[in-house]
Each structure stands twice: as structure tokens, then as C-alpha cells.
Design a protein around this motif. Structure first.
Motif, PDB file in Angstrom:
ATOM      1  N   LYS A 270       0.844  -1.101   0.000  1.00  0.00           N
ATOM      2  CA  LYS A 270      -0.078   0.146   0.024  1.00  0.00           C
ATOM      3  C   LYS A 270       0.821   1.145  -0.001  1.00  0.00           C
ATOM      4  O   LYS A 270       1.885   1.414   0.842  1.00  0.00           O
ATOM      5  CB  LYS A 270      -0.997   0.025   1.318  1.00  0.00           C
ATOM      6  N   ALA A 271       0.467   2.395  -0.784  1.00  0.00           N
ATOM      7  CA  ALA A 271       1.296   3.531  -0.867  1.00  0.00           C
ATOM      8  C   ALA A 271       1.019   4.300   0.357  1.00  0.00           C
ATOM      9  O   ALA A 271      -0.164   4.398   0.688  1.00  0.00           O
ATOM     10  CB  ALA A 271       0.921   4.212  -2.243  1.00  0.00           C
ATOM     11  N   ILE A 272       1.935   4.595   1.057  1.00  0.00           N
ATOM     12  CA  ILE A 272       2.008   5.572   2.272  1.00  0.00           C
ATOM     13  C   ILE A 272       2.773   6.854   2.139  1.00  0.00           C
ATOM     14  O   ILE A 272       2.807   7.310   3.249  1.00  0.00           O
ATOM     15  CB  ILE A 272       2.313   4.714   3.443  1.00  0.00           C
ATOM     16  N   GLY A 273       3.556   7.032   0.994  1.00  0.00           N
ATOM     17  CA  GLY A 273       4.191   8.299   0.976  1.00  0.00           C
ATOM     18  C   GLY A 273       4.427   8.556  -0.461  1.00  0.00           C
ATOM     19  O   GLY A 273       4.337   7.707  -1.242  1.00  0.00           O
ATOM     20  N   CYS A 274       4.819   9.634  -0.618  1.00  0.00           N
ATOM     21  CA  CYS A 274       5.097  10.007  -2.141  1.00  0.00           C
ATOM     22  C   CYS A 274       6.293  11.086  -1.879  1.00  0.00           C
ATOM     23  O   CYS A 274       6.487  12.090  -0.988  1.00  0.00           O
ATOM     24  CB  CYS A 274       4.098  10.524  -3.000  1.00  0.00           C
TER      25      CYS A 274
END
Length: 163
Positions: free
Chosen positions: A69-73
Motif C-alpha cells: 500500500k502506498a503510504i508516502g510520495c
């Protein structure tokens, strides 16, 4: 290039180059924009466009947890030939170390791309961001580019040592 950071309690963060137009990227950008608007009164979108990520010396990345799961960018883009600008760095704070993992990856990538310096802007009122960047070796500089004369803005720089 891929960076994996192992943290306490078997938490793992993976940071990798990603598509800035993906639904995960869009979700995180919108979360960041909402948070910035709540803190500063400005969503931060006026000095960043996704289309700018297609420059050869630009990079968009996502941090993901062990479940994917994407949790930061975050992103870097060219400011000058030797200076990258850090943009849209964001952590959903679902686990410790996301921001640091993103920053490490982007700094290393900037060095690999030939940059010798990274600059960024945030707002004086965004104390969490200011503390984060200062803790990670960024120093305050005179406002640059579109931030010149903007009293609400504070700019930072970090030299990337090319050993």
C-alpha cells in the motif's frame, strides 16, 4: 533503483520510482494538498504540476508498506543544471520512518542524476516540515525563484556530496 528500509517491529518501507498519474499517487497528492491547506491555507498546487515529472532529470516516487500500500510520495525536479528541487514529499504517518525513507531515496537519486544540491520551500507555519528538514541536514537560505518576496515562505538547501 529500489530502497528497502527495515524498521522496528518488522515494519518495512519500500521506495521506488512510480507513475505520478497513478491512482495511488493521486490519492497521496490530494491528502497532502488537504493537509497543507489546513496548516497553511494554501494547498501547494500552484508551484507543482505532475506533467513536470516527465523531465529527464525529474523523479516521482512512492513509499509502500509491506503489503504494497502506498503510504508516502515525493519528487525531485530540476531547478538548475546542478540543483534539484524537492517537491510534494508526504507521509500518511501510518508508521515511523516514511519521510526519512523518501528523503534518503530522493537525495541518493539526485546525486546519481548529477545534482550537487537540493532546495525546497515550505511555509513558516509548517513547523513539522521545518523540524524534519532541519533534523535531516537542510539549512535555511534566502528565498529563491517564485518564493522571493513571499514572507510566508521559508527555503532550505542541502549540499549533496558527490564522493
Amino acid at each position: 533503483m529500489l530502497v528497502t528500509l527495515i524498521l522496528q517491529d518488522m515494519n518495512m518501507i519500500t521506495v521506488e520510482k512510480s507513475d505520478p498519474f497513478s491512482s495511488e499517487s493521486h490519492r497521496l497528492i490530494e491528502m497532502l494538498s488537504e493537509e497543507l491547506a489546513a496548516i497553511t491555507g494554501d494547498n501547494g498546487k500552484s508551484n507543482f504540476t505532475i506533467e513536470g515529472m516527465y523531465d529527464d532529470k525529474a523523479l516521482w516516487v512512492l513509499a509502500k508498506n509491506i503489503h504494497g500500500k502506498a503510504i508516502g510520495c515525493g519528487a525531485i525536479r530540476p531547478l538548475t543544471q546542478n540543483t534539484a528541487e524537492l517537491k510534494r514529499i508526504f507521509s500518511d504517518r501510518s508508521m515511523p520512518g516514511i519521510g526519512r525513507a523518501l528523503l534518503s531515496f530522493l537525495e541518493r537519486s539526485a546525486k546519481d542524476m548529477g545534482y550537487s544540491e537540493i532546495r525546497l520551500e515550505t511555509r513558516h507555519i509548517n513547523h513539522r516540515a521545518i523540524n524534519f528538514y532541519e533534523k535531516n541536514g537542510y539549512i535555511r537560505i534566502e528565498n529563491y525563484g517564485p518564493y522571493i518576496g513571499r514572507t510566508e515562505a521559508v527555503c532550505f538547501s542541502k549540499a549533496l556530496h558527490l564522493y
